[in-house]
Scaffold this motif. Sequence first.
Motif, PDB file in Angstrom:
ATOM      1  N   THR A  51     -18.318 -17.940  25.446  1.00  0.00           N
ATOM      2  CA  THR A  51     -19.485 -17.424  25.874  1.00  0.00           C
ATOM      3  C   THR A  51     -18.836 -17.389  27.652  1.00  0.00           C
ATOM      4  O   THR A  51     -19.435 -17.012  28.861  1.00  0.00           O
ATOM      5  CB  THR A  51     -20.320 -19.048  26.486  1.00  0.00           C
ATOM      6  N   ASN A  52     -17.520 -17.881  27.366  1.00  0.00           N
ATOM      7  CA  ASN A  52     -16.354 -17.394  28.446  1.00  0.00           C
ATOM      8  C   ASN A  52     -16.913 -15.701  29.759  1.00  0.00           C
ATOM      9  O   ASN A  52     -16.299 -15.460  30.308  1.00  0.00           O
ATOM     10  CB  ASN A  52     -14.717 -17.969  28.495  1.00  0.00           C
ATOM     11  N   ASP A  53     -16.899 -14.728  27.612  1.00  0.00           N
ATOM     12  CA  ASP A  53     -16.938 -13.602  28.337  1.00  0.00           C
ATOM     13  C   ASP A  53     -18.549 -12.761  28.203  1.00  0.00           C
ATOM     14  O   ASP A  53     -18.954 -12.131  28.607  1.00  0.00           O
ATOM     15  CB  ASP A  53     -16.145 -12.758  27.019  1.00  0.00           C
ATOM     16  N   ILE A  54     -19.081 -13.608  27.257  1.00  0.00           N
ATOM     17  CA  ILE A  54     -21.027 -12.404  27.301  1.00  0.00           C
ATOM     18  C   ILE A  54     -21.278 -14.011  27.265  1.00  0.00           C
ATOM     19  O   ILE A  54     -21.486 -14.815  27.094  1.00  0.00           O
ATOM     20  CB  ILE A  54     -20.754 -12.019  26.115  1.00  0.00           C
ATOM     21  N   THR A  55     -23.015 -13.103  27.292  1.00  0.00           N
ATOM     22  CA  THR A  55     -23.597 -14.125  27.187  1.00  0.00           C
ATOM     23  C   THR A  55     -24.216 -13.948  25.884  1.00  0.00           C
ATOM     24  O   THR A  55     -24.865 -13.589  25.111  1.00  0.00           O
ATOM     25  CB  THR A  55     -25.532 -13.674  27.891  1.00  0.00           C
ATOM     26  N   VAL A  56     -24.592 -15.239  25.104  1.00  0.00           N
ATOM     27  CA  VAL A  56     -24.646 -15.849  23.683  1.00  0.00           C
ATOM     28  C   VAL A  56     -26.339 -16.647  23.774  1.00  0.00           C
ATOM     29  O   VAL A  56     -26.577 -17.396  24.298  1.00  0.00           O
ATOM     30  CB  VAL A  56     -23.470 -16.932  22.936  1.00  0.00           C
ATOM     31  N   ALA A  57     -27.135 -15.575  23.231  1.00  0.00           N
ATOM     32  CA  ALA A  57     -28.525 -15.828  23.443  1.00  0.00           C
ATOM     33  C   ALA A  57     -28.702 -16.936  22.442  1.00  0.00           C
ATOM     34  O   ALA A  57     -29.892 -17.741  22.318  1.00  0.00           O
ATOM     35  CB  ALA A  57     -29.134 -14.472  22.867  1.00  0.00           C
ATOM     36  N   ALA A  58     -27.814 -16.920  21.125  1.00  0.00           N
ATOM     37  CA  ALA A  58     -28.509 -18.494  20.336  1.00  0.00           C
ATOM     38  C   ALA A  58     -27.199 -17.993  19.649  1.00  0.00           C
ATOM     39  O   ALA A  58     -25.828 -17.650  18.749  1.00  0.00           O
ATOM     40  CB  ALA A  58     -29.888 -17.855  18.996  1.00  0.00           C
ATOM     41  N   ASP A  79     -26.363 -28.327  26.211  1.00  0.00           N
ATOM     42  CA  ASP A  79     -25.730 -28.819  27.180  1.00  0.00           C
ATOM     43  C   ASP A  79     -25.463 -26.686  28.373  1.00  0.00           C
ATOM     44  O   ASP A  79     -25.547 -27.136  28.896  1.00  0.00           O
ATOM     45  CB  ASP A  79     -24.983 -29.425  27.368  1.00  0.00           C
ATOM     46  N   LEU A  80     -25.281 -25.855  27.231  1.00  0.00           N
ATOM     47  CA  LEU A  80     -25.403 -24.582  27.416  1.00  0.00           C
ATOM     48  C   LEU A  80     -26.178 -23.751  27.871  1.00  0.00           C
ATOM     49  O   LEU A  80     -26.664 -22.799  27.903  1.00  0.00           O
ATOM     50  CB  LEU A  80     -23.964 -23.915  26.978  1.00  0.00           C
ATOM     51  N   PHE A  81     -27.429 -24.843  27.326  1.00  0.00           N
ATOM     52  CA  PHE A  81     -29.094 -23.704  27.624  1.00  0.00           C
ATOM     53  C   PHE A  81     -29.313 -22.579  26.396  1.00  0.00           C
ATOM     54  O   PHE A  81     -29.537 -22.389  26.415  1.00  0.00           O
ATOM     55  CB  PHE A  81     -29.073 -23.781  28.916  1.00  0.00           C
ATOM     56  N   ILE A  82     -28.604 -22.658  24.754  1.00  0.00           N
ATOM     57  CA  ILE A  82     -28.025 -22.043  24.206  1.00  0.00           C
ATOM     58  C   ILE A  82     -29.134 -21.990  22.797  1.00  0.00           C
ATOM     59  O   ILE A  82     -28.993 -23.505  22.439  1.00  0.00           O
ATOM     60  CB  ILE A  82     -26.462 -21.627  23.733  1.00  0.00           C
ATOM     61  N   PRO A  83     -30.297 -21.789  22.647  1.00  0.00           N
ATOM     62  CA  PRO A  83     -31.222 -22.029  21.025  1.00  0.00           C
ATOM     63  C   PRO A  83     -30.317 -22.407  20.496  1.00  0.00           C
ATOM     64  O   PRO A  83     -29.731 -21.308  20.084  1.00  0.00           O
ATOM     65  CB  PRO A  83     -32.328 -21.542  21.177  1.00  0.00           C
ATOM     66  N   TYR A  84     -30.416 -23.263  19.315  1.00  0.00           N
ATOM     67  CA  TYR A  84     -29.598 -23.718  18.573  1.00  0.00           C
ATOM     68  C   TYR A  84     -30.289 -23.242  17.110  1.00  0.00           C
ATOM     69  O   TYR A  84     -31.849 -23.959  16.591  1.00  0.00           O
ATOM     70  CB  TYR A  84     -29.595 -25.073  18.731  1.00  0.00           C
ATOM     71  N   VAL A  85     -29.592 -22.661  16.294  1.00  0.00           N
ATOM     72  CA  VAL A  85     -31.408 -22.233  15.085  1.00  0.00           C
ATOM     73  C   VAL A  85     -30.856 -22.792  13.582  1.00  0.00           C
ATOM     74  O   VAL A  85     -29.062 -22.315  12.916  1.00  0.00           O
ATOM     75  CB  VAL A  85     -31.168 -21.022  14.700  1.00  0.00           C
ATOM     76  N   ASN A 113     -35.582 -29.214  22.356  1.00  0.00           N
ATOM     77  CA  ASN A 113     -36.395 -28.563  22.424  1.00  0.00           C
ATOM     78  C   ASN A 113     -35.859 -26.996  22.553  1.00  0.00           C
ATOM     79  O   ASN A 113     -36.409 -25.634  21.692  1.00  0.00           O
ATOM     80  CB  ASN A 113     -37.150 -28.681  23.747  1.00  0.00           C
ATOM     81  N   HIS A 114     -33.900 -27.383  22.009  1.00  0.00           N
ATOM     82  CA  HIS A 114     -33.942 -26.126  21.568  1.00  0.00           C
ATOM     83  C   HIS A 114     -33.292 -25.689  20.240  1.00  0.00           C
ATOM     84  O   HIS A 114     -32.777 -24.757  20.340  1.00  0.00           O
ATOM     85  CB  HIS A 114     -32.151 -26.063  22.692  1.00  0.00           C
ATOM     86  N   VAL A 115     -34.258 -26.874  19.368  1.00  0.00           N
ATOM     87  CA  VAL A 115     -33.760 -26.297  17.883  1.00  0.00           C
ATOM     88  C   VAL A 115     -35.177 -25.865  17.823  1.00  0.00           C
ATOM     89  O   VAL A 115     -36.000 -25.766  17.689  1.00  0.00           O
ATOM     90  CB  VAL A 115     -33.300 -27.726  17.578  1.00  0.00           C
ATOM     91  N   ALA A 116     -34.364 -24.472  16.844  1.00  0.00           N
ATOM     92  CA  ALA A 116     -35.695 -23.953  15.777  1.00  0.00           C
ATOM     93  C   ALA A 116     -35.257 -23.634  14.752  1.00  0.00           C
ATOM     94  O   ALA A 116     -34.306 -22.622  13.867  1.00  0.00           O
ATOM     95  CB  ALA A 116     -35.901 -22.676  16.751  1.00  0.00           C
ATOM     96  N   PRO A 117     -35.376 -24.035  13.644  1.00  0.00           N
ATOM     97  CA  PRO A 117     -34.991 -24.300  12.000  1.00  0.00           C
ATOM     98  C   PRO A 117     -35.951 -22.857  11.757  1.00  0.00           C
ATOM     99  O   PRO A 117     -37.361 -22.945  11.707  1.00  0.00           O
ATOM    100  CB  PRO A 117     -35.763 -25.469  11.485  1.00  0.00           C
TER     101      PRO A 117
END
Length: 139
Positions: A51-58, A79-85, A113-117
């Motif tokens: 995430t230092n270099d690019i936007t991680v979408a999930a 904490d980083l507002f990244i969806p977690y699957v 709310n960021h968790v999507a199994p």
Amino acid sequence: MDRLELCYLHRIDPQVPLGEQIGTLQALKDEGKIGHIGLSKVTPEQIRTVTNDITVAAVQNVLNMGADRHDTARELCRDLFIPYVPYRPLDAGTLAQQGHIDAALNWLLHLGNHVAPIPSTSSPEHLRQLVAVVTGTRI
Ligand SMILES: NC(=O)c1ccc[n+]([C@@H]2O[C@H](COP(=O)([O-])OP(=O)(O)OC[C@H]3O[C@@H](n4cnc5c(N)ncnc54)[C@H](OP(=O)(O)O)[C@@H]3O)[C@@H](O)[C@H]2O)c1
């Protein structure tokens, strides 16, 4: 299909520089062939590095109420507002065989709310059960 909306780096290859792997995905994104870049089976340290270099979408990591109950990457993603699957959310079917589908999916959904199994099935009836648990509606 001309474009994949979300493409995961499925495994970080320890034999190839990480920057090269991310650079290849970023080039595909720049060309419009993929919409977003995700990571799979990664540690919090690896997430921070990328995430230092690019936007991680999930981030797609193993997490379930059975044998894989802990993953500190989940808190970092929150904490980083990244969806977690969470992959393998039914512990590869073990929890389903034990009759714990409702409990297993709700355990994950209540982690944030960021968790999507992403449970999988080869059966239309099982798919109906899974959708009913997640949405509260029979299809
Ligand atoms: N990123 C990674 O490294 C990684 C690794 C592993 C898996 N994954 C992904 O994670 C997803 C799910 O993982 P998974 O398939 O390993 O495990 P899972 O979703 O935890 O379990 C799937 C098993 O549960 C059974 N099942 C589902 N619904 C059921 C129901 N209502 N009643 C009874 N049994 C039921 C399925 O059998 P039936 O077919 O008979 O319904 C199947 O054998 C997949 O999309 C997979 O691609 C990703």
